[in-house]
Design a protein around this motif. Structure first.
Motif, PDB file in Angstrom:
ATOM      1  N   LEU A  43     -16.040   7.634  -6.687  1.00  0.00           N
ATOM      2  CA  LEU A  43     -16.141   7.156  -5.311  1.00  0.00           C
ATOM      3  C   LEU A  43     -15.881   5.662  -5.307  1.00  0.00           C
ATOM      4  O   LEU A  43     -16.670   4.889  -5.848  1.00  0.00           O
ATOM      5  CB  LEU A  43     -17.539   7.445  -4.738  1.00  0.00           C
ATOM      6  N   PRO A  44     -14.762   5.219  -4.707  1.00  0.00           N
ATOM      7  CA  PRO A  44     -14.481   3.777  -4.679  1.00  0.00           C
ATOM      8  C   PRO A  44     -15.500   3.047  -3.826  1.00  0.00           C
ATOM      9  O   PRO A  44     -16.063   3.612  -2.881  1.00  0.00           O
ATOM     10  CB  PRO A  44     -13.076   3.706  -4.061  1.00  0.00           C
ATOM     11  N   SER A  45     -15.753   1.791  -4.167  1.00  0.00           N
ATOM     12  CA  SER A  45     -16.676   0.985  -3.378  1.00  0.00           C
ATOM     13  C   SER A  45     -16.057   0.711  -2.007  1.00  0.00           C
ATOM     14  O   SER A  45     -14.833   0.783  -1.840  1.00  0.00           O
ATOM     15  CB  SER A  45     -16.962  -0.344  -4.083  1.00  0.00           C
ATOM     16  N   PRO A  46     -16.888   0.397  -0.999  1.00  0.00           N
ATOM     17  CA  PRO A  46     -16.315   0.094   0.326  1.00  0.00           C
ATOM     18  C   PRO A  46     -15.287  -1.030   0.295  1.00  0.00           C
ATOM     19  O   PRO A  46     -14.294  -0.979   1.022  1.00  0.00           O
ATOM     20  CB  PRO A  46     -17.556  -0.294   1.145  1.00  0.00           C
ATOM     21  N   GLY A  47     -15.505  -2.045  -0.548  1.00  0.00           N
ATOM     22  CA  GLY A  47     -14.518  -3.119  -0.657  1.00  0.00           C
ATOM     23  C   GLY A  47     -13.195  -2.619  -1.210  1.00  0.00           C
ATOM     24  O   GLY A  47     -12.119  -3.001  -0.749  1.00  0.00           O
ATOM     25  N   GLU A  48     -13.263  -1.723  -2.208  1.00  0.00           N
ATOM     26  CA  GLU A  48     -12.043  -1.167  -2.792  1.00  0.00           C
ATOM     27  C   GLU A  48     -11.336  -0.248  -1.799  1.00  0.00           C
ATOM     28  O   GLU A  48     -10.102  -0.182  -1.778  1.00  0.00           O
ATOM     29  CB  GLU A  48     -12.396  -0.412  -4.068  1.00  0.00           C
ATOM     30  N   VAL A  49     -12.103   0.456  -0.963  1.00  0.00           N
ATOM     31  CA  VAL A  49     -11.496   1.312   0.057  1.00  0.00           C
ATOM     32  C   VAL A  49     -10.669   0.477   1.028  1.00  0.00           C
ATOM     33  O   VAL A  49      -9.547   0.840   1.404  1.00  0.00           O
ATOM     34  CB  VAL A  49     -12.585   2.097   0.819  1.00  0.00           C
ATOM     35  N   ARG A  50     -11.197  -0.670   1.419  1.00  0.00           N
ATOM     36  CA  ARG A  50     -10.467  -1.543   2.339  1.00  0.00           C
ATOM     37  C   ARG A  50      -9.189  -2.054   1.686  1.00  0.00           C
ATOM     38  O   ARG A  50      -8.136  -2.146   2.332  1.00  0.00           O
ATOM     39  CB  ARG A  50     -11.366  -2.707   2.770  1.00  0.00           C
ATOM     40  N   LYS A  51      -9.267  -2.378   0.410  1.00  0.00           N
ATOM     41  CA  LYS A  51      -8.071  -2.819  -0.309  1.00  0.00           C
ATOM     42  C   LYS A  51      -7.050  -1.683  -0.425  1.00  0.00           C
ATOM     43  O   LYS A  51      -5.838  -1.906  -0.298  1.00  0.00           O
ATOM     44  CB  LYS A  51      -8.452  -3.325  -1.692  1.00  0.00           C
ATOM     45  N   LEU A  52      -7.532  -0.458  -0.666  1.00  0.00           N
ATOM     46  CA  LEU A  52      -6.624   0.687  -0.756  1.00  0.00           C
ATOM     47  C   LEU A  52      -5.894   0.913   0.560  1.00  0.00           C
ATOM     48  O   LEU A  52      -4.669   1.132   0.573  1.00  0.00           O
ATOM     49  CB  LEU A  52      -7.402   1.951  -1.140  1.00  0.00           C
ATOM     50  N   LEU A  53      -6.625   0.888   1.671  1.00  0.00           N
ATOM     51  CA  LEU A  53      -5.995   1.090   2.977  1.00  0.00           C
ATOM     52  C   LEU A  53      -4.944   0.017   3.242  1.00  0.00           C
ATOM     53  O   LEU A  53      -3.842   0.306   3.726  1.00  0.00           O
ATOM     54  CB  LEU A  53      -7.063   1.067   4.079  1.00  0.00           C
ATOM     55  N   LEU A  54      -5.285  -1.226   2.931  1.00  0.00           N
ATOM     56  CA  LEU A  54      -4.348  -2.316   3.155  1.00  0.00           C
ATOM     57  C   LEU A  54      -3.144  -2.200   2.230  1.00  0.00           C
ATOM     58  O   LEU A  54      -1.996  -2.365   2.657  1.00  0.00           O
ATOM     59  CB  LEU A  54      -5.060  -3.658   2.946  1.00  0.00           C
ATOM     60  N   ALA A  55      -3.393  -1.893   0.950  1.00  0.00           N
ATOM     61  CA  ALA A  55      -2.294  -1.799  -0.018  1.00  0.00           C
ATOM     62  C   ALA A  55      -1.341  -0.665   0.332  1.00  0.00           C
ATOM     63  O   ALA A  55      -0.112  -0.808   0.223  1.00  0.00           O
ATOM     64  CB  ALA A  55      -2.858  -1.594  -1.422  1.00  0.00           C
ATOM     65  N   LEU A  56      -1.870   0.485   0.746  1.00  0.00           N
ATOM     66  CA  LEU A  56      -1.014   1.606   1.140  1.00  0.00           C
ATOM     67  C   LEU A  56      -0.091   1.207   2.285  1.00  0.00           C
ATOM     68  O   LEU A  56       1.094   1.580   2.307  1.00  0.00           O
ATOM     69  CB  LEU A  56      -1.874   2.799   1.562  1.00  0.00           C
ATOM     70  N   GLY A  57      -0.639   0.468   3.253  1.00  0.00           N
ATOM     71  CA  GLY A  57       0.192   0.028   4.365  1.00  0.00           C
ATOM     72  C   GLY A  57       1.195  -1.034   3.974  1.00  0.00           C
ATOM     73  O   GLY A  57       2.348  -1.022   4.414  1.00  0.00           O
ATOM     74  N   ILE A  58       0.772  -1.951   3.106  1.00  0.00           N
ATOM     75  CA  ILE A  58       1.642  -3.062   2.704  1.00  0.00           C
ATOM     76  C   ILE A  58       2.901  -2.557   2.014  1.00  0.00           C
ATOM     77  O   ILE A  58       4.007  -3.035   2.287  1.00  0.00           O
ATOM     78  CB  ILE A  58       0.862  -4.034   1.802  1.00  0.00           C
ATOM     79  N   VAL A  59       2.751  -1.586   1.102  1.00  0.00           N
ATOM     80  CA  VAL A  59       3.918  -1.129   0.341  1.00  0.00           C
ATOM     81  C   VAL A  59       4.900  -0.362   1.229  1.00  0.00           C
ATOM     82  O   VAL A  59       6.040  -0.132   0.823  1.00  0.00           O
ATOM     83  CB  VAL A  59       3.498  -0.256  -0.859  1.00  0.00           C
ATOM     84  N   ARG A  60       4.482   0.012   2.434  1.00  0.00           N
ATOM     85  CA  ARG A  60       5.378   0.731   3.354  1.00  0.00           C
ATOM     86  C   ARG A  60       5.991  -0.194   4.407  1.00  0.00           C
ATOM     87  O   ARG A  60       6.657   0.264   5.324  1.00  0.00           O
ATOM     88  CB  ARG A  60       4.608   1.877   4.020  1.00  0.00           C
ATOM     89  N   GLY A  61       5.749  -1.501   4.269  1.00  0.00           N
ATOM     90  CA  GLY A  61       6.384  -2.473   5.158  1.00  0.00           C
ATOM     91  C   GLY A  61       5.885  -2.404   6.583  1.00  0.00           C
ATOM     92  O   GLY A  61       6.591  -1.944   7.476  1.00  0.00           O
ATOM     93  N   PRO A  62       4.644  -2.869   6.858  1.00  0.00           N
ATOM     94  CA  PRO A  62       4.075  -2.736   8.202  1.00  0.00           C
ATOM     95  C   PRO A  62       4.702  -3.682   9.223  1.00  0.00           C
ATOM     96  O   PRO A  62       5.227  -4.734   8.881  1.00  0.00           O
ATOM     97  CB  PRO A  62       2.601  -3.083   7.977  1.00  0.00           C
ATOM     98  N   HIS A  63       4.624  -3.271  10.501  1.00  0.00           N
ATOM     99  CA  HIS A  63       4.964  -4.152  11.617  1.00  0.00           C
ATOM    100  C   HIS A  63       3.708  -4.759  12.234  1.00  0.00           C
ATOM    101  O   HIS A  63       3.768  -5.820  12.854  1.00  0.00           O
ATOM    102  CB  HIS A  63       5.732  -3.398  12.695  1.00  0.00           C
ATOM    103  N   LEU A  64       2.555  -4.065  12.083  1.00  0.00           N
ATOM    104  CA  LEU A  64       1.299  -4.540  12.657  1.00  0.00           C
ATOM    105  C   LEU A  64       0.148  -4.139  11.736  1.00  0.00           C
ATOM    106  O   LEU A  64       0.065  -2.995  11.295  1.00  0.00           O
ATOM    107  CB  LEU A  64       1.073  -3.947  14.059  1.00  0.00           C
TER     108      LEU A  64
END
Length: 515
Positions: free
Chosen positions: A427-448
């Motif tokens: 179970l990832p820590s809440p801080g790591e979960v936030r990083k995972l969500l951000l990283a998943l979006g970043i590698v897909r080239g977000p607009h917002l």
């Protein structure tokens, strides 16, 4: 307050499936007062609190935990109401705490409608009311606005038991803590002072160790190079002398036996001397290598990320929203948020601020329903992610194709976490979960990118990495936060919600200002 004791003796702990323990030979005696627990996301801060307070499933694999009196752990997550909340709100001796932390008597019935900040205050109030000998708080200022944070700090300052505090709030750690336990698995070190003093001293020592290591490494290289040079020169001279003697010995017209013997003696002596010098150089190099090995030089991972592939939308606006009103609350408690015309451009950097319960999350939900961005180009990081959703997110990352998973893990590393340890966790820590969500979006080239309380659950180094990443991001941002210093370095437009002027105080109004 019951007498209290908390001692960890040679403790070792690892989650199932981990190849290395989070803690090994951890020995620490916690004094009365507050001790800050400091370390990067995934270092085991939350795990240490659970081990220390004896939560089920967190028995040590080795060593012992000695504690006396009631030990309570207050979790980061606010999904469920705390045990004994209803008893607390009706207890005669809870009146002062309810007043100091502004806990409503109807909160047990309407838990699902409370803001996360209100839930956090309720968690802490119930824990303090139970008068524990040991109290472990995990990110107590998450979701709490400035006024509530000041109330909380005053209440926690009055706690007289043994307190363990995990927080990204540097000011809170400096104000409350007389010592900090710095975690860097599998090691941990107790240092005096608040987090600023402890980290400054650690940085000073690490810088000195790194400088000493660099100097010794250069000395070792010079000694080895000189030993090699002397060996080559000695070999060349010896070869030349032997060649000369051999030439004289094969000349039948001359008898140079005496000269040859003297030459051989000179060569042999020089060989011995050269050998001793080479040996001395190697010995000195060995001593320097031993001295280097005794230094503790921590590995430092590359930080800071460029949001590769992100770009602004090829049109002027992602959102144009006419002025309007949004309902907040339920039943007879319905209030309204009034907002002017709103716009989000392709490179807008917007801060959304305001007290808890004034409608920030309501507005964000409405914006997300109206914004015109393809789903794969929209990154949303909510205030809280449930344990079940966190496990599902980690499983999703593990199923990614190797190249995409590699990019995600590189981003995680540059946000200050250890990818290998994250992938091993159940179970990832809440801080790591936030990083995972951000990283998943970043590698897909977000607009917002929309983040609700972006610094919640983040450790201090990660907050700096996140600030740098978002400041450089070539897309639009909407950040909801109470962290003014964090917002100041990133955003240029300020949406602020406050009580509606001239009303009875139940409605709220949004104003827009440019930095």
């Amino acid at each position: 307050m019951a007498s209290s004791q908390l001692v960890l003796q040679s403790v070792e702990f690892a989650h199932p499936g981990m190849t290395e323990p989070l803690f090994s030979e951890l020995t620490v005696q916690f004094p009365h007062g507050w001790t800050g627990i400091v370390g990067p996301n995934g270092a085991g801060k939350t795990t240490l609190l659970k081990v220390a307070t004896g939560l089920e499933g967190f028995a040590t694999q080795a060593g012992s935990v000695q504690r006396s009196g009631l030990a309570l752990y207050v979790a980061q997550r606010t999904d469920d109401p705390p045990e004994m909340l209803e008893d607390f709100v009706w207890a005669p001796d809870a009146t002062a705490l309810k007043s100091r932390l502004r806990v409503g008597e109807d909160w047990p019935e309407r838990w699902s409608s409370l803001s996360h900040g209100e839930r956090k205050r309720a968690q802490i109030a119930v824990a303090l009311w139970r008068e524990p000998a040991v109290l472990a708080l995990d990110e107590p200022t998450n979701h709490i606005d400035t006024d509530a944070r000041q109330l909380l700090e005053r209440v926690l300052a009055d706690f007289t038991g043994i307190g363990l505090l995990v927080s990204h709030d540097r000011r809170l750690l400096d104000s409350l803590c007389s010592q900090c336990l710095l975690l860097d698995p599998p090691a941990a070190e107790l240092r005096p002072g608040g987090v600023s003093e402890a980290l400054a001293e650690q940085t000073k020592e690490e810088t000195a160790a790194r400088s000493a290591n660099d100097a010794l490494r250069q000395t070792e290289r010079r000694l080895k190079a000189e030993a090699q040079r002397r060996r080559v020169v000695a070999d060349q001279k010896a070869a030349a002398m032997r060649g000369s003697n051999q030439k004289h010995k094969i000349n039948p017209m001359h008898d140079h036996d005496g000269r040859a013997r003297r030459g051989l003696a000179r060569v042999t002596g020089k060989d011995a001397y050269a050998g001793r010098m080479v040996s001395q150089m190697n010995q000195r190099a060995g001593k320097v290598a031993t001295e280097r090995a005794q230094l503790t030089v921590k590995k430092r991972y590359e930080t800071g990320i460029w949001v590769d592939g992100a770009s602004f939308m090829p049109r002027d606006f992602l959102l144009r929203l006419p002025a309007g009103t949004l309902p907040m609350g339920f039943g007879e408690d319905v209030r309204h948020l009034h907002f002017p015309e709103l716009a989000i451009g392709g490179t807008s950097r917007i801060a959304l601020t305001g007290p808890n319960g004034f409608g920030k999350s309501t507005l964000v939900r409405h914006v997300l329903q109206q914004v015109q961005v393809p789903p794969e180009k929209l990154v949303t990081v909510p205030q809280e992610v449930s344990a079940e959703a966190s496990q599902a997110l980690l499983a999703e990352v593990k199923r990614l194709p190797n190249d995409e998973r590699g990019r995600v893990m590189t981003t995680i590393s540059r946000l200050g976490s250890r990818p290998g340890r994250l992938l091993e966790s159940a179970l990832p820590s809440p801080g790591e979960v936030r990083k995972l969500l951000l990283a998943l979006g970043i590698v897909r080239g977000p607009h917002l990118i929309v983040m609700d309380e972006p610094t919640n659950h983040m450790d201090l180094p990660s907050i700096l990495c996140l600030e740098e990443a978002l400041a450089e991001c070539p897309c639009a941002l909407l950040l909801v936060s109470h962290d003014e210093a964090f917002l100041e370095g990133i955003t240029t437009t300020h949406w602020h919600i406050d009580a509606a002027g001239g009303s009875d105080g139940s409605d709220t109004v949004l104003t827009v200002a440019q930095a």
